[in-house]
Design a protein around this motif. Structure first.
Motif, PDB file in Angstrom:
ATOM      1  N   LEU A  25       0.840  -1.206   0.000  1.00 42.76           N
ATOM      2  CA  LEU A  25       0.000   0.000   0.000  1.00 42.76           C
ATOM      3  C   LEU A  25       0.872   1.253   0.000  1.00 42.76           C
ATOM      4  CD1 LEU A  25      -2.558   1.734   0.443  1.00 42.76           C
ATOM      5  CD2 LEU A  25      -2.391   1.199   2.883  1.00 42.76           C
ATOM      6  N   HIS A  26       1.869   1.285   0.877  1.00 39.20           N
ATOM      7  CA  HIS A  26       2.661   2.510   0.980  1.00 39.20           C
ATOM      8  C   HIS A  26       3.659   2.653  -0.166  1.00 39.20           C
ATOM      9  CE1 HIS A  26       0.852   4.292   4.498  1.00 39.20           C
ATOM     10  NE2 HIS A  26       0.548   3.046   4.810  1.00 39.20           N
ATOM     11  N   GLN A  27       4.096   1.526  -0.714  1.00 37.41           N
ATOM     12  CA  GLN A  27       4.892   1.602  -1.947  1.00 37.41           C
ATOM     13  C   GLN A  27       4.045   2.205  -3.062  1.00 37.41           C
ATOM     14  OE1 GLN A  27       5.980  -2.495  -2.440  1.00 37.41           O
ATOM     15  NE2 GLN A  27       8.033  -2.219  -1.558  1.00 37.41           N
ATOM     16  N   THR A  28       2.774   1.778  -3.099  1.00 34.86           N
ATOM     17  CA  THR A  28       1.877   2.270  -4.147  1.00 34.86           C
ATOM     18  C   THR A  28       1.615   3.768  -3.970  1.00 34.86           C
ATOM     19  OG1 THR A  28       0.844   0.097  -4.253  1.00 34.86           O
ATOM     20  CG2 THR A  28      -0.367   1.921  -5.256  1.00 34.86           C
ATOM     21  N   ILE A  29       1.408   4.203  -2.736  1.00 31.73           N
ATOM     22  CA  ILE A  29       1.186   5.640  -2.510  1.00 31.73           C
ATOM     23  C   ILE A  29       2.392   6.433  -3.005  1.00 31.73           C
ATOM     24  CG2 ILE A  29       0.908   7.441  -0.745  1.00 31.73           C
ATOM     25  CD1 ILE A  29      -0.680   5.395   0.927  1.00 31.73           C
ATOM     26  N   ALA A  30       3.604   5.945  -2.682  1.00 28.41           N
ATOM     27  CA  ALA A  30       4.811   6.654  -3.117  1.00 28.41           C
ATOM     28  C   ALA A  30       4.896   6.670  -4.645  1.00 28.41           C
ATOM     29  CB  ALA A  30       6.043   5.981  -2.520  1.00 28.41           C
ATOM     30  N   LYS A  31       4.589   5.532  -5.259  1.00 29.56           N
ATOM     31  CA  LYS A  31       4.697   5.445  -6.716  1.00 29.56           C
ATOM     32  C   LYS A  31       3.664   6.326  -7.416  1.00 29.56           C
ATOM     33  CE  LYS A  31       4.257   2.476 -10.734  1.00 29.56           C
ATOM     34  NZ  LYS A  31       5.257   3.227 -11.494  1.00 29.56           N
ATOM     35  N   VAL A  32       2.422   6.265  -6.929  1.00 28.11           N
ATOM     36  CA  VAL A  32       1.357   7.030  -7.580  1.00 28.11           C
ATOM     37  C   VAL A  32       1.640   8.535  -7.453  1.00 28.11           C
ATOM     38  CG1 VAL A  32      -1.108   7.604  -7.469  1.00 28.11           C
ATOM     39  CG2 VAL A  32      -0.380   5.216  -7.349  1.00 28.11           C
ATOM     40  N   SER A  33       2.118   8.953  -6.295  1.00 26.38           N
ATOM     41  CA  SER A  33       2.442  10.373  -6.112  1.00 26.38           C
ATOM     42  C   SER A  33       3.514  10.802  -7.112  1.00 26.38           C
ATOM     43  CB  SER A  33       2.953  10.628  -4.697  1.00 26.38           C
ATOM     44  OG  SER A  33       2.042  10.108  -3.763  1.00 26.38           O
ATOM     45  N   ASP A  34       4.545   9.979  -7.240  1.00 23.72           N
ATOM     46  CA  ASP A  34       5.642  10.284  -8.151  1.00 23.72           C
ATOM     47  C   ASP A  34       5.169  10.247  -9.610  1.00 23.72           C
ATOM     48  OD1 ASP A  34       8.460  10.758  -8.665  1.00 23.72           O
ATOM     49  OD2 ASP A  34       8.514   8.725  -9.453  1.00 23.72           O
ATOM     50  N   ASP A  35       4.345   9.256  -9.936  1.00 26.40           N
ATOM     51  CA  ASP A  35       3.833   9.145 -11.311  1.00 26.40           C
ATOM     52  C   ASP A  35       3.025  10.376 -11.709  1.00 26.40           C
ATOM     53  OD1 ASP A  35       5.003   6.765 -11.897  1.00 26.40           O
ATOM     54  OD2 ASP A  35       3.210   5.536 -11.724  1.00 26.40           O
ATOM     55  N   ILE A  36       2.209  10.874 -10.780  1.00 26.86           N
ATOM     56  CA  ILE A  36       1.364  12.015 -11.128  1.00 26.86           C
ATOM     57  C   ILE A  36       2.171  13.313 -11.117  1.00 26.86           C
ATOM     58  CG2 ILE A  36      -0.596  13.448 -10.385  1.00 26.86           C
ATOM     59  CD1 ILE A  36      -2.005  10.930  -9.479  1.00 26.86           C
ATOM     60  N   GLU A  37       2.929  13.527 -10.030  1.00 21.08           N
ATOM     61  CA  GLU A  37       3.553  14.829  -9.854  1.00 21.08           C
ATOM     62  C   GLU A  37       4.792  15.027 -10.740  1.00 21.08           C
ATOM     63  OE1 GLU A  37       3.666  16.114  -5.857  1.00 21.08           O
ATOM     64  OE2 GLU A  37       5.317  17.509  -6.199  1.00 21.08           O
ATOM     65  N   ARG A  38       5.695  14.043 -10.730  1.00 14.76           N
ATOM     66  CA  ARG A  38       6.948  14.216 -11.466  1.00 14.76           C
ATOM     67  C   ARG A  38       6.875  13.639 -12.882  1.00 14.76           C
ATOM     68  NH1 ARG A  38      11.445  11.088 -12.467  1.00 14.76           N
ATOM     69  NH2 ARG A  38      10.578   9.389 -11.233  1.00 14.76           N
ATOM     70  N   ARG A  39       6.417  12.365 -12.991  1.00 14.43           N
ATOM     71  CA  ARG A  39       6.504  11.693 -14.284  1.00 14.43           C
ATOM     72  C   ARG A  39       5.313  12.001 -15.179  1.00 14.43           C
ATOM     73  NH1 ARG A  39       6.829   5.725 -13.845  1.00 14.43           N
ATOM     74  NH2 ARG A  39       7.859   5.848 -15.859  1.00 14.43           N
ATOM     75  N   LYS A  40       4.187  12.372 -14.610  1.00 15.58           N
ATOM     76  CA  LYS A  40       2.973  12.614 -15.373  1.00 15.58           C
ATOM     77  C   LYS A  40       2.630  11.428 -16.260  1.00 15.58           C
ATOM     78  CE  LYS A  40       3.355  17.456 -14.623  1.00 15.58           C
ATOM     79  NZ  LYS A  40       4.607  17.508 -13.860  1.00 15.58           N
ATOM     80  N   GLN A  41       2.752  10.237 -15.628  1.00 11.99           N
ATOM     81  CA  GLN A  41       2.428   8.971 -16.287  1.00 11.99           C
ATOM     82  C   GLN A  41       1.237   8.387 -15.555  1.00 11.99           C
ATOM     83  OE1 GLN A  41       4.645   6.455 -18.219  1.00 11.99           O
ATOM     84  NE2 GLN A  41       5.880   8.106 -19.025  1.00 11.99           N
ATOM     85  N   PHE A  42       0.051   8.768 -16.026  1.00 13.59           N
ATOM     86  CA  PHE A  42      -1.139   8.359 -15.293  1.00 13.59           C
ATOM     87  C   PHE A  42      -1.468   6.892 -15.509  1.00 13.59           C
ATOM     88  CE2 PHE A  42      -1.432  12.809 -16.713  1.00 13.59           C
ATOM     89  CZ  PHE A  42      -1.118  13.389 -15.495  1.00 13.59           C
ATOM     90  N   ASN A  43      -1.041   6.349 -16.648  1.00 13.15           N
ATOM     91  CA  ASN A  43      -1.355   4.939 -16.927  1.00 13.15           C
ATOM     92  C   ASN A  43      -0.685   4.017 -15.924  1.00 13.15           C
ATOM     93  OD1 ASN A  43       1.094   5.734 -18.114  1.00 13.15           O
ATOM     94  ND2 ASN A  43       1.032   4.066 -19.604  1.00 13.15           N
ATOM     95  N   THR A  44       0.566   4.301 -15.542  1.00 15.64           N
ATOM     96  CA  THR A  44       1.243   3.415 -14.597  1.00 15.64           C
ATOM     97  C   THR A  44       0.737   3.657 -13.181  1.00 15.64           C
ATOM     98  OG1 THR A  44       3.087   4.988 -14.589  1.00 15.64           O
ATOM     99  CG2 THR A  44       3.323   3.040 -15.967  1.00 15.64           C
ATOM    100  N   ALA A  45       0.290   4.875 -12.899  1.00 17.39           N
ATOM    101  CA  ALA A  45      -0.303   5.144 -11.583  1.00 17.39           C
ATOM    102  C   ALA A  45      -1.561   4.288 -11.432  1.00 17.39           C
ATOM    103  CB  ALA A  45      -0.637   6.630 -11.450  1.00 17.39           C
ATOM    104  N   ILE A  46      -2.380   4.275 -12.463  1.00 22.13           N
ATOM    105  CA  ILE A  46      -3.621   3.489 -12.413  1.00 22.13           C
ATOM    106  C   ILE A  46      -3.307   2.001 -12.310  1.00 22.13           C
ATOM    107  CG2 ILE A  46      -5.682   2.841 -13.728  1.00 22.13           C
ATOM    108  CD1 ILE A  46      -5.506   5.754 -14.950  1.00 22.13           C
ATOM    109  N   ALA A  47      -2.314   1.540 -13.071  1.00 16.97           N
ATOM    110  CA  ALA A  47      -1.942   0.116 -13.035  1.00 16.97           C
ATOM    111  C   ALA A  47      -1.516  -0.292 -11.633  1.00 16.97           C
ATOM    112  CB  ALA A  47      -0.828  -0.166 -14.044  1.00 16.97           C
ATOM    113  N   ALA A  48      -0.766   0.590 -10.963  1.00 15.97           N
ATOM    114  CA  ALA A  48      -0.296   0.268  -9.612  1.00 15.97           C
ATOM    115  C   ALA A  48      -1.480   0.164  -8.653  1.00 15.97           C
ATOM    116  CB  ALA A  48       0.684   1.339  -9.138  1.00 15.97           C
ATOM    117  N   ILE A  49      -2.459   1.038  -8.822  1.00 17.85           N
ATOM    118  CA  ILE A  49      -3.644   0.983  -7.956  1.00 17.85           C
ATOM    119  C   ILE A  49      -4.451  -0.281  -8.244  1.00 17.85           C
ATOM    120  CG2 ILE A  49      -5.816   2.131  -7.365  1.00 17.85           C
ATOM    121  CD1 ILE A  49      -4.370   4.815  -7.931  1.00 17.85           C
TER     122      ILE A  49
END
Length: 889
Positions: free
Chosen positions: A735-759
């Motif tokens: 869960l907390h790995q996912t929170i870190a990844k999703v935050s980074d995907d949205i804010e820095r990488r702007k890769q929403f597809n991988t954020a969604i996949a992680a969720i």
RNA sequence: GCCCGGAUGGUGAAAUCGGUAGACACAAGGGACUUAAAAUCCCUCGGCCUAUGGCCAUGCGGGUUCGAUUCCCGCUCCGGGCACCA
């Protein structure tokens, strides 16, 4: 809470709540960090297409994310409402462009609201409204007085049958799209913005835009095209014996009548000067006109050059043609005569309208010389190559390219030969040395040039912002005074061929503001790029009736995140940067650049289909009306085949825009948004297909079910510490790995597809997590709350309902973004990959803090590695901490 | 023609700084549940072979490296822009 997911109920409810409570209204607040999130405003073409959905969803995700991160967010919307399609629609449907445009705006505004975007609609603007464009006219008059706008002749596409100017888009295969007549080039007077005065700054500031994609900056640099070269003068008369420049001392006649005493060219390759075998001038060049007098053949050729469009792509791909003028100029160093040719590839608008041609060292000159049998004289050889190789008698001064000169044209820099005193020098040295000698001779000098040209903004069309100039027979061009602004465009008009205001005395007859005498108003309108060059600033203060901008602009600007199609990488973004500097220099804004961060979304492309009408014109058919039967594309209406035109960006002109309405009606806005964000990363171009929409909808239903079942079993306090059973502890780490990844995907990488996949992965793990003990349930509660909040920028409607069910009284848009708990991320053991000679042979579990020696020994001892070492000694062992061990034998 | 990108299973894609190729989905096939269907759940799913193993594989051809989807060179095809579509 309902047992089933019903977007048709919860979406309108959420949207109504946001609108009534004015949740997304942005108010200036110096106490909080601001975040101005802007998506490129749409042209109101009629309906939204998938490219809009992609663009505005990306913007909305970023806006909502930053709101949760505590920023004061502004996300506005408006309409790029002037433009050519309104006039075309007006003719086709016998309506006024204004009415058509306003109806489209109303419809599309409804579609945007249906997407649930977090927009401050109170700031909505439309560029075709006088309260907007009056400030554009106001700025125009200021710039005109400052000399940053001026008038000069410019070449346009002319349809001789309809007697109208055509846009490049309206020229198809060299013919007018309506009349079918061969298009001609014609020179007319136009107003220009002096963007070249800002070329240096526009180039230099690109280095201070770290938030812009590298490729966009590269494109803009190349477009501005700063080059260092030499202006070289070829005398029209031979220099007298004993030296001195030809033509010096000769009397200069009145410009335009007497030919100049020298022919000026600009080159970045002055080092090839001894290889010049001809010079080429544009058809409109005074020398060409002079030579054509009494030469019917040459006159006919010059006339032929006038045919065709002015688009650079057409000019660059057309067959290179030329004709000898019979005139010669003299080489500035050797005094040898050099023939002057007229060539259709030389443009009067670039540089001096003349080029020196060096067939041996330029691709285009080489092809031209081969075609017309002109000499090819090599003067540059690769550095480091023995000079003898290139100086064979066979190759030197080869009259033509031949099998003996297979290396030609040699276009790289190198070392000079057969170049008088300059022989033996490198290209770079020779350019400096030659420029010095030319300067001493008065026959040229070093010059820095830009490819960028001044921006012609006059359009001979109706549906645009009127140019605020009055033409007075005695006072000349007089800007319209402030108190007479705006110059209002009449909206109640009928459109046929040509602009109606050009036939409307009530519009153009006026008094000169200076002398009061009878005068005529300018009837040309401005390029629509002018409106889109400053709208981002007006959003800060759209209600100000007394000024173009006010202090609010300096609160919000620069835009923190700008989002739009990559197709705007050069023109729109360069013009907007230019305008920002213009506004800065008249004291309207304090920043240097308008857009701090830029996200260029890839285009949504779709197949194009067409049928050819009897007159050869293409009728474009929407992909929605086409189906495939037995591998053949046919029109649904009649079952007859249609022709396939390939996939292109969705556009009105190719009629391949896919309307998202059906998708939204069937599945809801959240599914459409989720699917669009999941389909591909934002910068990538995306060939539209709705395969997979089902999956996005299925995920939302599963999410709903998971929350419903958890709530039915009873909501609890989210995990706040204490012992956990191992499965719950492992899940909580994920869960907390996912929170870190999703935050980074949205804010820095702007890769929403991988954020969604992680969720999605996390949700799959949650479904598999067993245990109804209090500790496990508290982790499930924590996970569901975090998942719903993390998804809320992407699918806000469903998340609004779910968070209320999980935490009664919670407010989604007021909730903070979940934070990753570092302590949950700790691990005891890690898994390393084992490689032998770079090939994966096994895996190794070691404790997370194992020393390098321990890992190496364990790897060498493992049976998988032993098997592939086949008893040979290890030559080298590569250990990549936390990743792998590679044994090289 | 010039400038800028892209190419990975049947499909959309992932691999973030050169280190497990194919995460997450879609489609397909098989199964469970059901009177039946829908929905839901479970399993399989790059190719080949002498199959508990191995070989090949990220558009094509080279190169650098212990190791390349990732870096370099040369191509092919596709997309965008080329100043009046926006």
């Amino acid at each position: 809470m309902d047992a089933h997911y019903h977007p048709e109920i919860i979406e309108p409810e959420a949207q109504q709540h946001w609108e009534e409570k004015q949740i997304f209204r942005a108010v200036e607040d110096p106490a909080r960090p601001k975040y101005y999130c802007l998506s490129m405003f749409p042209y109101p073409s009629g309906k939204l297409h998938m490219g809009h959905v992609r663009n505005y969803t990306i913007g909305d995700v970023l806006a909502r994310y930053h709101r949760m991160k505590g920023f004061n967010v502004l996300q506005p919307m408006g309409w790029d409402a002037f433009g050519l399609p309104a006039e075309n629609a007006a003719i086709a449907n016998d309506v006024a462009p204004a009415g058509w445009t306003y109806a489209n705006i109303d419809y599309m505004r409804g579609q945007l609201k249906r997407l649930g975007l977090a927009i401050d609609w109170s700031r909505e603007l439309a560029t075709c409204k006088p309260d907007y464009y009056r400030w554009e006219q106001w700025l125009f008059t200021r710039l005109f007085e400052k000399g940053l706008i001026y008038k000069k002749m410019a070449t346009v596409n002319w349809d001789p049958a309809d007697c109208t100017v055509l846009a490049n888009e309206q020229v198809i295969d060299g013919r007018g799209w309506r009349s079918g007549a061969l298009v001609e080039k014609r020179d007319i007077p136009m107003y220009f913005f002096r963007i070249t005065a800002y070329a240096e700054e526009l180039l230099a500031e690109l280095d201070h835009l770290p938030g812009w994609p590298e490729r966009v900056k590269t494109m803009q640099r190349n477009w501005i095209g700063k080059s260092f070269g030499v202006e070289i003068h070829f005398p029209l008369l031979p220099s007298p014996p004993g030296g001195g420049a030809g033509g010096e001392g000769r009397q200069q006649g009145e410009p335009g009548f007497e030919p100049p005493s020298v022919l000026k060219v600009f080159t970045t390759r002055a080092d090839t000067l001894f290889g010049v075998t001809y010079v080429a001038v544009a058809a409109e060049h005074p020398l060409a006109r002079q030579a054509a007098e009494g030469n019917p053949e040459l006159t006919a050729f010059i006339d032929e050059c006038k045919q065709g469009s002015v688009a650079e792509a057409d000019l660059a791909t057309m067959e290179k043609k030329g004709m000898d003028t019979g005139l010669v100029v003299y080489h500035p160093f050797t005094n040898e005569p050099v023939p002057v040719w007229v060539a259709n590839y030389v443009l009067m608008g670039y540089g001096e309208g003349a080029v020196m041609a060096v067939p041996a060292h330029d691709e285009r000159d080489f092809a031209f010389a081969e075609k017309y049998g002109l000499p090819v004289r090599a003067v540059i050889r690769p550095e480091g190559e023995a000079s003898g190789v290139r100086r064979d008698a066979d190759e030197r001064d080869a009259p033509h390219a031949s099998p003996l000169t297979p290396h030609l044209p040699y276009i790289e820099h190198g070392v000079l030969f057969d170049s008088g005193d300059f022989s033996g020098r490198t290209s770079a040295e020779a350019i400096d040395a030659m420029a010095l000698v030319l300067k001493n001779l008065g026959l040229g000098e070093k010059r820095t040039t830009f490819r960028l040209r001044d921006w012609g903004i006059s359009r001979q069309r109706y549906w645009g912002c009127p140019i605020p100039i009055i033409h007075c027979p005695t006072c000349g061009d007089v800007p319209v005074p402030d108190e007479q602004l705006p110059v209002v465009l009449p909206e109640d008009v009928k459109i046929d061929v040509g602009s109606p205001i050009k036939k409307m005395p009530a519009f153009y007859q006026c008094a000169c503001p200076k002398c009061g005498g009878p005068a005529e108003r300018e009837t040309d309108t401005m390029d629509t790029f002018v409106e889109s060059s400053w709208y981002y600033a007006r959003y800060a203060c759209p209600d100000n009736a007394g000024a173009m901008l006010d202090e609010r602009a300096n609160y919000w600007l620069p835009v923190d995140q700008y989002i739009g199609g990559i197709e705007h990488a050069i023109l729109h973004l360069l013009y907007a940067r230019f305008f920002h500097k213009l506004m800065r220099d008249v004291g309207l804004v304090t920043s240097n650049e308008p857009f701090a961060n830029l996200l260029t979304q890839g285009m949504v492309i779709a197949d194009t289909y067409f049928r050819e009408a009897g007159d050869g014109k293409k009728q474009w058919i929407n992909p929605a009306d086409v189906e495939t039967k037995d591998g053949v594309a046919v029109l649904k209406a009649d079952g007859q085949p249609v022709r396939v035109g390939g996939a292109e960006k969705m556009s009105k002109s190719k009629n391949n825009g896919v309307d998202p309405q059906a998708l939204i009606d069937q599945y809801g806005a959240d599914t459409a948004r989720l699917f669009m964000m999941f389909a591909a990363p934002p910068e990538q171009s995306l060939e539209w297909s709705d395969a997979g929409v089902e999956g996005a909808n299925r995920f939302l239903r599963r999410l709903w079910k998971a929350v419903y079942e958890h709530v039915q079993a009873g909501i609890v306090q989210a995990y706040a510490g204490g012992e956990l059973p191992p499965p719950a502890r492992d899940f909580r780490r994920q869960l907390h790995q996912t929170i870190a990844k999703v935050s980074d995907d949205i804010e820095r990488r702007k890769q929403f597809n991988t954020a969604i996949a992680a969720i999605m992965e996390l949700m799959n793990a949650l479904t598999k997590l067993e245990g109804a003990d209090a500790a496990t349930r508290s982790v499930k509660q924590e996970a569901l709350e975090a998942v719903v909040l993390m998804l809320s920028p992407i699918v806000p409607h469903i998340c609004r309902t779910l968070i209320k069910a999980l935490k009664p009284g919670a407010c989604m848009v007021g909730s903070p973004w979940p934070a990753a708990d570092e302590s949950a991320l700790a691990r005891d053991e890690i898994e390393l990959m084992l490689q032998v000679n770079g090939k994966l042979r096994g895996k190794l579990r070691v404790s997370a803090d194992a020393a390098r020696e321990v890992i190496e020994a364990a790897a060498l001892a493992s049976p998988e590695v032993q098997k592939f070492m086949q008893g040979k000694p290890a030559k080298k062992v590569v250990v990549v901490p936390g990743r792998l061990v590679n044994v090289v034998v």
